[in-house]
Scaffold this motif. Sequence first.
Motif, PDB file in Angstrom:
ATOM      1  N   ASN A   1       4.278   7.806  -5.391  1.00 13.95           N
ATOM      2  CA  ASN A   1       3.129   8.611  -5.794  1.00 13.95           C
ATOM      3  C   ASN A   1       1.975   7.795  -6.346  1.00 13.95           C
ATOM      4  O   ASN A   1       0.821   8.211  -6.270  1.00 13.95           O
ATOM      5  CB  ASN A   1       3.554   9.654  -6.834  1.00 13.95           C
ATOM      6  CG  ASN A   1       4.436  10.732  -6.231  1.00 13.95           C
ATOM      7  OD1 ASN A   1       4.260  11.091  -5.069  1.00 13.95           O
ATOM      8  ND2 ASN A   1       5.385  11.237  -7.007  1.00 13.95           N
ATOM      9  N   ASP A   2       2.286   6.651  -6.952  1.00 11.07           N
ATOM     10  CA  ASP A   2       1.227   5.833  -7.526  1.00 11.07           C
ATOM     11  C   ASP A   2       1.635   4.371  -7.482  1.00 11.07           C
ATOM     12  O   ASP A   2       2.742   4.025  -7.056  1.00 11.07           O
ATOM     13  CB  ASP A   2       0.901   6.270  -8.962  1.00 11.07           C
ATOM     14  CG  ASP A   2       2.133   6.271  -9.873  1.00 11.07           C
ATOM     15  OD1 ASP A   2       3.107   5.544  -9.561  1.00 11.07           O
ATOM     16  OD2 ASP A   2       2.121   6.978 -10.882  1.00 11.07           O
TER      17      ASP A   2
ATOM     18  N   ALA B   1       6.974 -12.238  -6.549  1.00 13.04           N
ATOM     19  CA  ALA B   1       6.499 -12.156  -5.163  1.00 13.04           C
ATOM     20  C   ALA B   1       5.287 -11.244  -4.981  1.00 13.04           C
ATOM     21  O   ALA B   1       4.459 -11.470  -4.096  1.00 13.04           O
ATOM     22  CB  ALA B   1       7.622 -11.673  -4.253  1.00 13.04           C
ATOM     23  N   THR B   2       5.168 -10.194  -5.793  1.00 13.71           N
ATOM     24  CA  THR B   2       4.143  -9.177  -5.558  1.00 13.71           C
ATOM     25  C   THR B   2       2.772  -9.630  -6.063  1.00 13.71           C
ATOM     26  O   THR B   2       2.638 -10.059  -7.203  1.00 13.71           O
ATOM     27  CB  THR B   2       4.539  -7.845  -6.230  1.00 13.71           C
ATOM     28  OG1 THR B   2       5.882  -7.528  -5.889  1.00 13.71           O
ATOM     29  CG2 THR B   2       3.629  -6.728  -5.768  1.00 13.71           C
ATOM     30  N   ARG B   3       1.774  -9.515  -5.202  1.00 20.61           N
ATOM     31  CA  ARG B   3       0.409  -9.897  -5.583  1.00 20.61           C
ATOM     32  C   ARG B   3      -0.428  -8.682  -5.979  1.00 20.61           C
ATOM     33  O   ARG B   3      -1.255  -8.762  -6.881  1.00 20.61           O
ATOM     34  CB  ARG B   3      -0.282 -10.615  -4.409  1.00 20.61           C
ATOM     35  CG  ARG B   3       0.316 -11.969  -4.106  1.00 20.61           C
ATOM     36  CD  ARG B   3      -0.056 -12.988  -5.190  1.00 20.61           C
ATOM     37  NE  ARG B   3       0.740 -14.203  -5.080  1.00 20.61           N
ATOM     38  CZ  ARG B   3       1.881 -14.421  -5.725  1.00 20.61           C
ATOM     39  NH1 ARG B   3       2.353 -13.510  -6.552  1.00 20.61           N
ATOM     40  NH2 ARG B   3       2.527 -15.545  -5.593  1.00 20.61           N
ATOM     41  N   LEU B   4      -0.231  -7.573  -5.278  1.00 21.96           N
ATOM     42  CA  LEU B   4      -1.049  -6.381  -5.560  1.00 21.96           C
ATOM     43  C   LEU B   4      -0.336  -5.150  -5.014  1.00 21.96           C
ATOM     44  O   LEU B   4       0.303  -5.214  -3.956  1.00 21.96           O
ATOM     45  CB  LEU B   4      -2.424  -6.522  -4.919  1.00 21.96           C
ATOM     46  CG  LEU B   4      -3.395  -5.330  -5.043  1.00 21.96           C
ATOM     47  CD1 LEU B   4      -4.821  -5.829  -5.327  1.00 21.96           C
ATOM     48  CD2 LEU B   4      -3.407  -4.489  -3.766  1.00 21.96           C
ATOM     49  N   ILE B   5      -0.445  -4.049  -5.736  1.00 31.31           N
ATOM     50  CA  ILE B   5       0.059  -2.754  -5.272  1.00 31.31           C
ATOM     51  C   ILE B   5      -1.098  -1.764  -5.336  1.00 31.31           C
ATOM     52  O   ILE B   5      -1.820  -1.696  -6.335  1.00 31.31           O
ATOM     53  CB  ILE B   5       1.234  -2.244  -6.130  1.00 31.31           C
ATOM     54  CG1 ILE B   5       2.363  -3.276  -6.154  1.00 31.31           C
ATOM     55  CG2 ILE B   5       1.754  -0.907  -5.597  1.00 31.31           C
ATOM     56  CD1 ILE B   5       3.505  -2.920  -7.097  1.00 31.31           C
ATOM     57  N   MET B   6      -1.266  -1.016  -4.273  1.00 32.35           N
ATOM     58  CA  MET B   6      -2.387  -0.074  -4.219  1.00 32.35           C
ATOM     59  C   MET B   6      -1.918   1.281  -3.714  1.00 32.35           C
ATOM     60  O   MET B   6      -1.254   1.371  -2.674  1.00 32.35           O
ATOM     61  CB  MET B   6      -3.479  -0.616  -3.299  1.00 32.35           C
ATOM     62  CG  MET B   6      -4.697   0.299  -3.201  1.00 32.35           C
ATOM     63  SD  MET B   6      -6.031  -0.474  -2.260  1.00 32.35           S
ATOM     64  CE  MET B   6      -5.384  -0.305  -0.597  1.00 32.35           C
ATOM     65  N   ALA B   7      -2.232   2.325  -4.460  1.00 34.83           N
ATOM     66  CA  ALA B   7      -1.965   3.700  -4.019  1.00 34.83           C
ATOM     67  C   ALA B   7      -3.260   4.283  -3.478  1.00 34.83           C
ATOM     68  O   ALA B   7      -4.352   3.936  -3.946  1.00 34.83           O
ATOM     69  CB  ALA B   7      -1.439   4.544  -5.177  1.00 34.83           C
TER      70      ALA B   7
ATOM     71  N   VAL C   1       0.872  -1.176   0.000  1.00 37.38           N
ATOM     72  CA  VAL C   1       0.000   0.000   0.000  1.00 37.38           C
ATOM     73  C   VAL C   1       0.904   1.219   0.000  1.00 37.38           C
ATOM     74  O   VAL C   1       1.820   1.326   0.830  1.00 37.38           O
ATOM     75  CB  VAL C   1      -0.922   0.021   1.228  1.00 37.38           C
ATOM     76  CG1 VAL C   1      -1.829   1.242   1.198  1.00 37.38           C
ATOM     77  CG2 VAL C   1      -1.770  -1.252   1.284  1.00 37.38           C
ATOM     78  N   THR C   2       0.670   2.133  -0.927  1.00 33.90           N
ATOM     79  CA  THR C   2       1.567   3.265  -1.077  1.00 33.90           C
ATOM     80  C   THR C   2       0.827   4.595  -1.030  1.00 33.90           C
ATOM     81  O   THR C   2      -0.352   4.677  -1.367  1.00 33.90           O
ATOM     82  CB  THR C   2       2.353   3.145  -2.408  1.00 33.90           C
ATOM     83  OG1 THR C   2       3.215   4.262  -2.576  1.00 33.90           O
ATOM     84  CG2 THR C   2       1.399   3.098  -3.586  1.00 33.90           C
ATOM     85  N   GLY C   3       1.527   5.623  -0.597  1.00 37.48           N
ATOM     86  CA  GLY C   3       0.930   6.955  -0.486  1.00 37.48           C
ATOM     87  C   GLY C   3       1.708   7.787   0.508  1.00 37.48           C
ATOM     88  O   GLY C   3       2.530   7.262   1.271  1.00 37.48           O
ATOM     89  N   PRO C   4       1.464   9.085   0.540  1.00 42.49           N
ATOM     90  CA  PRO C   4       2.176   9.962   1.475  1.00 42.49           C
ATOM     91  C   PRO C   4       1.706   9.758   2.913  1.00 42.49           C
ATOM     92  O   PRO C   4       0.712   9.071   3.169  1.00 42.49           O
ATOM     93  CB  PRO C   4       1.825  11.364   0.974  1.00 42.49           C
ATOM     94  CG  PRO C   4       0.493  11.196   0.301  1.00 42.49           C
ATOM     95  CD  PRO C   4       0.517   9.831  -0.300  1.00 42.49           C
ATOM     96  N   THR C   5       2.411  10.369   3.851  1.00 45.44           N
ATOM     97  CA  THR C   5       2.002  10.330   5.256  1.00 45.44           C
ATOM     98  C   THR C   5       0.592  10.926   5.396  1.00 45.44           C
ATOM     99  O   THR C   5       0.290  11.958   4.808  1.00 45.44           O
ATOM    100  CB  THR C   5       2.991  11.136   6.117  1.00 45.44           C
ATOM    101  OG1 THR C   5       4.293  10.572   5.953  1.00 45.44           O
ATOM    102  CG2 THR C   5       2.605  11.095   7.577  1.00 45.44           C
ATOM    103  N   GLY C   6      -0.254  10.257   6.172  1.00 46.98           N
ATOM    104  CA  GLY C   6      -1.610  10.755   6.381  1.00 46.98           C
ATOM    105  C   GLY C   6      -2.603  10.344   5.320  1.00 46.98           C
ATOM    106  O   GLY C   6      -3.725  10.861   5.284  1.00 46.98           O
TER     107      GLY C   6
END
Length: 564
Positions: free
Chosen positions: A420-421, A442-448, A321-326
């Motif tokens: 960022n995404d 290894a990676t199953r899913l990435i979500m921003a 799961v990716t994204g900035p702080t907060g």
Amino acid sequence: MSTEISTILVQAGKITPEQAQEALEKAKEKNTKFESILVDMGIFDSEDAIAGLIGKHLKIGNLRISDIELNPEIVKLIPLDIARKFKVIAISKINKNLLVAISDPNNIYVLDAIKFITGCNIQPVISPESAIVKAIDANYNDSSGFSDILRGMEEDSDLEVVSTEEAPSESDLLSQIQDKPLVKLVDSIISDAIRMGASDIHFETYEKKIRVRYRIDGDLREMAPLPFKYRAAIVSRIKIMADLDISERRLPQDGRIKIKIVGRTVDLRVSVLPTIFGEKVVMRILDPQALKVDMTKLGFREPDLAKFQERIHSPYGIILVTGPTGSGKTTTLYSALQQLNTIDVNIMTAEDPVEFNFEGINQVAVKADIGLTFASALRSFLRQDPDIVMVGEIRDGETADIAIKAALTGHLVFSTLHTNDAPSSVTRLIDMGVPYYLVASATRLIMAQRMTRKICESCKEEVNLTQEQVDSLKVPDELMKNIRAFKGKGCKECGNTGKSGRIGIYEVMPLSPAIEALILTQAPDSEIRKVAMEEGMFSLRMAAVDKMKKGIISIDEVFATTTG
């Protein structure tokens, strides 16, 4: 009162005994109102509908407070502490008759107490507790919640004035911070912030004033200023509550406070930082009641939620799961873990810090200063027979390498990245030193994801978009069909901001065979993004526009939180 309401609704044939029991158990488990659970279960459209039925049964009538304009002078006939404690508010007064909205009309003691205080004949009407609390917040003037305390402090000559030129001694501070008015002031600020749903409290010292701000729905709102001469005493009071050194004013300090408020425990994470005019304090409020771990209510589009839920039930692999702080990453991870938290699964987490405690999950607080890093914790986890592992954040190549290898050896791994995404997370992992072929396998899913502020439902209105705004959205033509936009014009319910609450937007990218093939050929992010969108991925901008069309967020929020 919950039991009485359930009995009334069962007798009226509005719910079954089984539904009543289920709702009562959920209300007790979640420490929330019985009426809210009934609405969540889809049995009633709103708490107002329940109040109407109860009022009809008790033959006292019901009232939608949001539909009327209250007179602050009449409202304040009932003291604030009584209003808050018993969830009651004065509505109108004709001669000696006072109309009062109350959530529990069977509480005769309260009605008698109000009759004694006001000298009026009391005519009760029933309203939902949540509506009464909102009305109290709006009409008693939040910033004056501790104004009486401040006024008393200003008039109190026993407290020594702290010189701006000379730091007070430790004994002076100890004397000041034991004063009841100051203790009450700090406690009032904290309880006020929790009641208003703030995530942080900021105490900021400037040359001639102390500014207090609450972060609500992601925005900082300034509250009533504090007396400047008590700045050191206020900070020291907080330090004592957090078990910090009040004599140390040159170095940053961190601590925690655990308090009980309205029958529940709330943690406060305290950070003290020296500035040129004194110390700044930020208190992060970790309120379990404010944490939403029901995945269906986080803001996912239905197709994206289905993709996410499918992948988090994989037997092994890594979910990022990716994204900035907060941006709500931790909440999303907690939601996933709660869904997977069953008796037959060993779940372990490494967090910095541990924000919320969950029964059935083994949570470890990272302490880098003594060598307990994300990487070392993850190594130890793999000797603890885990099924599912959560690493708070992948910050370096070592943590990334261990996480990927854990995902390839039969473990389901959750973690976060700062990108960022979703597509750029692939490049980020490779830049950290993880071989591209391991990333692909290894990676199953990435979500921003991002958090956006919702439009206040009480003052929402439709607005016309300019052609320039439409062109700037830069989303596929299909999404532009029947485009509509709304905004909140500002009202007392939302503090004249036009916004109330927050919701997530998500860019969900499962790693399909086609995307894995691109990673193996070391294709750039742009190609990965193109294929992902061809396979149905909604970008953050598209997800935001979708919510704008549904009247959930404004076009300003679309531009503020996403790029085209």
